[in-house]
Design an enzyme around this catalytic site. Structure first.
Site, short mmCIF file in Angstrom:
data_model
loop_
_atom_site.label_atom_id
_atom_site.label_comp_id
_atom_site.label_asym_id
_atom_site.label_seq_id
_atom_site.Cartn_x
_atom_site.Cartn_y
_atom_site.Cartn_z
N ASP A 1 0.87 -1.23 -0.04
CA ASP A 1 -0.01 -0.15 0.05
C ASP A 1 0.96 1.34 0.04
O ASP A 1 2.08 1.02 0.17
CB ASP A 1 -0.97 0.03 1.23
CG ASP A 1 -0.02 0.21 2.45
OD1 ASP A 1 0.73 -0.71 2.77
OD2 ASP A 1 -0.57 0.94 3.16
N GLU B 1 0.40 -0.58 5.73
CA GLU B 1 1.35 -0.08 6.66
C GLU B 1 1.32 1.38 6.83
O GLU B 1 1.29 1.96 7.77
CB GLU B 1 2.85 -0.68 5.90
CG GLU B 1 3.86 -0.43 6.93
CD GLU B 1 4.42 1.13 6.97
OE1 GLU B 1 5.07 1.38 7.97
OE2 GLU B 1 4.11 2.08 6.14
N GLU B 2 0.94 2.13 5.49
CA GLU B 2 0.97 3.49 5.74
C GLU B 2 -0.43 4.06 6.54
O GLU B 2 -0.47 5.08 6.86
CB GLU B 2 0.89 3.94 4.14
CG GLU B 2 1.98 3.76 3.34
CD GLU B 2 3.22 4.38 3.74
OE1 GLU B 2 3.32 5.09 4.75
OE2 GLU B 2 4.29 4.20 3.17
N HIS C 1 6.32 9.89 1.11
CA HIS C 1 5.16 10.41 1.80
C HIS C 1 5.05 11.90 1.16
O HIS C 1 3.81 12.43 1.30
CB HIS C 1 5.15 10.61 3.09
CG HIS C 1 5.13 9.03 3.78
ND1 HIS C 1 4.83 9.15 5.27
CD2 HIS C 1 5.73 8.15 3.60
CE1 HIS C 1 4.96 7.83 5.61
NE2 HIS C 1 5.47 7.26 4.39
N ASP D 1 8.91 3.93 -1.61
CA ASP D 1 8.11 3.42 -0.34
C ASP D 1 6.66 2.98 -0.85
O ASP D 1 5.65 3.64 -0.86
CB ASP D 1 8.02 4.87 0.51
CG ASP D 1 7.47 4.32 1.93
OD1 ASP D 1 7.13 3.05 2.09
OD2 ASP D 1 6.95 5.23 2.65
#
Ligand SMILES: [Zn+2]
Length: 450
Positions: free
Chosen positions: A92, A154-155, A420, A123
């Site tokens: 994800d 995870e995010e 991010h 990422d």
């Protein structure tokens, strides 16, 4: 029996174009586990990863806990007497944010100046593909057992990870765990991540009035909640910007330094703005606590009436140093806010989420095997032990569940990856080294046990 270093180098070089193409395919799937996004893309993303793992000859299943997002587990049993290595990454990604801040479409990968741009290009879809690259390099001659564990939220906080890991504990049991979700120290300088800060996110709400009232008729003796909140927030740091909350743990001890101009450049700090706290920057980011205000609920300036604000709420983010724990840190922050709220205003503190900090004892044969692999892949440059200011709370889960396993925290990011943020990117040259390092690591771990 196992492939030689030269054979692995050749095999990785042979596999890289296909790995790159598959990475681009993954980047085109906007699998975001956050509320408000179309979660069918997370499902598609899990399917795509499952397909890649099947292609590596693994036995694959897509698993989930309750209403959680799909994770992919792929397994290939160890040859007799050989160890098993768990390879973790997540499929994800973070939301892309404002598309206007991106130079190109976040979900259409593009190469510029040796970097591949796109959300998840680093990422952590490149983490997924580094595992795949190592497996493809060995083909049928994989000298260890592997369990791939590719998480799907995870995010979004890994909410169901504990349950997933508990449920599939036997499937995931392994001697060495590689968590490919961190990064390297610099371009050309590899790293093993050995400490991570924890996190406490909480809300503080203050109130002074039953309702908003006329600021002319009552302003003066009657305090407004925004002034109260501002004064309360200002007590969280001292004049030099050092965190001023009693009971939070911090220490010094990094072996590398973060040059101030590099940090200023990477963070985009404006000219003249001072950095907070004192001591080495690496300590300030890795092994000391920090507190930031993430948001405030208050009237918008364009809509603000001439009225005293009755209630105001802030979201605080507290990063915890290794050695601290989320329960006592939250208690310390809460006690501080209740003690220092000015003028008898009412205050309510509530916890949003907490995650444990983590320290890894990076000694022993598995770490030697990893350091040797990294040094070879980076042509003689040994990895540094690195801290990370951010958190991967589930490392503590793995530590508790598999106390015998060596946990290696690796990754594909470099300081310019922009994970991010807008224009996230992967350094393709470094990615090739990451893939080679992982293949060499698997070979070294296999030899170690014999
Ligand atoms: Zn990640």
């Amino acid at each position: 029996m196992s492939l030689t270093e030269d054979e692995l180098r050749a095999a990785i070089a042979r596999e890289l174009p296909g790995v790159r193409a598959d990475l681009e395919r993954l980047v085109r799937i906007p699998g975001i586990a956050f509320d408000g996004f179309d979660h069918s893309h997370v499902e598609r993303s899990a399917e795509a990863v499952a397909e890649l793992l099947r292609g590596c000859g693994l036995e694959v299943q897509i698993v989930r806990a309750g209403a959680g997002h799909p994770a992919v587990i792929g397994r290939r049993p160890a040859p007799p007497g050989a160890p098993t290595v768990l390879l973790y990454a997540h499929h994800d990604v973070q939301p892309a944010g404002d598309p206007a801040l991106w130079t190109s479409d976040p979900f259409e990968p593009v190469e510029r100046d040796g970097r591949l741009y796109g959300r998840g290009a680093a990422d952590d879809k490149a983490g997924v593909m580094a595992h795949v690259a190592a497996l493809r390099a060995f083909g049928d001659e994989l000298p260890v057992g592997v369990v791939l564990f590719i998480e799907g939220e995870e995010e979004y906080g890994s909410d169901s990870l504990d349950e997933l890991v508990q449920t599939h504990k036997e499937l995931l049991r392994s001697d060495v765990i590689v968590i490919a979700d961190s990064g390297n120290w610099d371009i050309g300088v590899p790293a093993l991540t050995t400490s991570l800060r924890g996190l406490v996110n909480c809300f503080v709400e203050v109130s002074t009035l039953e309702n908003a009232v006329h600021s002319g008729m009552f302003g003066g003796p009657v305090p407004d909640a925004l002034t109260v909140l501002s004064r309360l927030i200002s007590t969280l740091h001292d004049e030099d910007g050092e965190v001023a909350v009693d009971g939070l743990i911090g220490r010094e001890g990094a072996t590398v330094d973060y040059p101030e101009d590099r940090l200023r450049h990477e963070a985009g700090v404006l000219d003249g703005v001072k950095l907070l706290g004192s001591g080495r920057l690496t300590d300030r980011i890795w092994t000391k606590p920090s507190i930031a205000v993430l948001g405030i609920d208050a009237p918008r300036t364009s809509e603000a009436a001439n009225a005293l604000v009755p209630k105001a709420k802030a979201k605080l983010s507290v990063r915890l140093a290794p050695g601290d724990d989320a329960v006592s840190a939250y208690a310390a922050v809460r006690a501080h806010l209740e003690k220092y709220v000015p003028w008898g205003a009412h205050v309510e503190v509530t916890l949003e989420s907490g995650g444990a900090p983590c320290v890894i004892d990076a000694t022993g044969p598995a770490f030697d095997a990893a350091r040797a692999a990294f040094t070879t892949a980076w042509d003689g440059v040994a990895p540094v032990d690195m801290g990370v200011g951010g958190s991967i709370p589930f490392i503590a889960t793995f530590q508790e569940l598999f106390p015998q396993a060596a946990i290696l925290v690796t990754g594909v990011e470099d300081p310019y990856a922009g994970a991010h943020g807008p224009d996230e990117s992967l350094h393709l040259g470094e990615f090739a080294r990451v893939c080679l390092a992982e293949a060499l690591l698997l070979r070294n771990v296999a030899e170690l046990e014999r």
